[in-house]
Design a protein around this motif. Sequence first.
Motif, mmCIF file in Angstrom:
data_model
loop_
_atom_site.group_PDB
_atom_site.id
_atom_site.type_symbol
_atom_site.label_atom_id
_atom_site.label_comp_id
_atom_site.label_asym_id
_atom_site.label_seq_id
_atom_site.Cartn_x
_atom_site.Cartn_y
_atom_site.Cartn_z
ATOM 1 N N ILE A 104 3.877 -0.942 3.871
ATOM 2 C CA ILE A 104 3.218 0.337 3.562
ATOM 3 C C ILE A 104 4.214 1.483 3.548
ATOM 4 N N VAL A 144 0.284 5.433 0.042
ATOM 5 C CA VAL A 144 -0.644 6.553 0.182
ATOM 6 C C VAL A 144 0.166 7.833 0.124
ATOM 7 N N LEU A 169 -2.476 5.271 12.133
ATOM 8 C CA LEU A 169 -2.161 3.867 11.865
ATOM 9 C C LEU A 169 -2.505 3.066 13.118
ATOM 10 N N ASN A 184 -3.368 -2.666 13.348
ATOM 11 C CA ASN A 184 -2.941 -3.437 12.185
ATOM 12 C C ASN A 184 -1.910 -4.489 12.577
ATOM 13 N N ASN A 222 -0.634 -1.520 17.115
ATOM 14 C CA ASN A 222 -0.238 -2.370 16.000
ATOM 15 C C ASN A 222 0.669 -3.489 16.497
ATOM 16 N N LEU A 237 0.839 -1.199 0.000
ATOM 17 C CA LEU A 237 0.000 0.000 0.000
ATOM 18 C C LEU A 237 0.872 1.246 0.000
ATOM 19 N N ASN A 255 -6.244 -3.775 9.557
ATOM 20 C CA ASN A 255 -5.822 -4.544 8.392
ATOM 21 C C ASN A 255 -4.669 -5.472 8.757
ATOM 22 N N ILE A 300 3.495 5.691 3.615
ATOM 23 C CA ILE A 300 2.433 6.696 3.690
ATOM 24 C C ILE A 300 3.048 8.074 3.858
ATOM 25 N N ILE A 328 -1.326 11.227 9.765
ATOM 26 C CA ILE A 328 -1.411 9.781 9.547
ATOM 27 C C ILE A 328 -1.954 9.121 10.807
ATOM 28 N N VAL A 359 -5.308 4.277 8.301
ATOM 29 C CA VAL A 359 -5.187 2.856 7.971
ATOM 30 C C VAL A 359 -5.406 2.084 9.271
ATOM 31 N N PHE A 409 -1.147 -7.080 7.030
ATOM 32 C CA PHE A 409 -0.171 -6.979 5.952
ATOM 33 C C PHE A 409 0.776 -8.162 6.081
ATOM 34 N N ALA A 458 -4.504 10.417 6.227
ATOM 35 C CA ALA A 458 -4.448 9.018 5.806
ATOM 36 C C ALA A 458 -4.695 8.146 7.029
#
Length: 218
Positions: free
Chosen positions: A47, A18, A56, A59, A83, A16, A31, A49, A54, A28, A33, A26
């Motif tokens: 990713i 961005v 995040l 994830n 994350n 990804l 998800n 970005i 941002i 995210v 990965f 942005a």
Amino acid sequence: LVFQHGNPGQAGGGALVVSGGTNTVAAVANNSFVDNACPSNSRGSAIQIGAETILLNNNLFIANSGGSAISLYPSFVADVNNNTVVGNQLANHVGIGAFNPASSTGTYYVSNNIFWGNEGSDIYDQNGSVQYFHNDIGVRSGQPPLAESADMSVDPQFDGFLSVRPAPTSPLVNAGYDTPYGGIGRLDLGGDQRLIGAHVDIGAYENQAVIFRDGFAP
């Protein structure tokens, strides 16, 4: 979403990319990965970005291969919360590590993350404007943090073979920061309740069995 087996051979962002300018956000969240790749001299095998702001959150990054797994370039701020970043590799054993806060201008607030068991450094801080709160960090290099509170460096103690959810006895259970910049969200990556027990767990998954901090479970 699951982003898997991306391998575009481009400068960064195996799964990804961005890119945004002024007044862009942005986000995210929630998800996985898995097994994405970029060349060894590239950043962001999972990713890459760039945006003014941002977010995040929640994830999983695992088994990605490149110069780094995550490269973030905020011009204002990046909130990186809950994350799980584990088991990522360097392409041809060349690169810097897993998490790369790379912007020379943005400020990073990094809370409740697991950075563990990645090749190279788990975090390579090129920025010097990163504030860390309640993370589990294995190997860190680069610039010293701007601020730091309640970080640890311990085996996450995942709940069984191939699991990335903390076991009831993990030191990461109830060890997170409940009100980080950018928030923790209502659900964890598995779609379960995000906050169970006295405090949020560190990482993308909340241990659903824990009732008390001593590990008592039904």
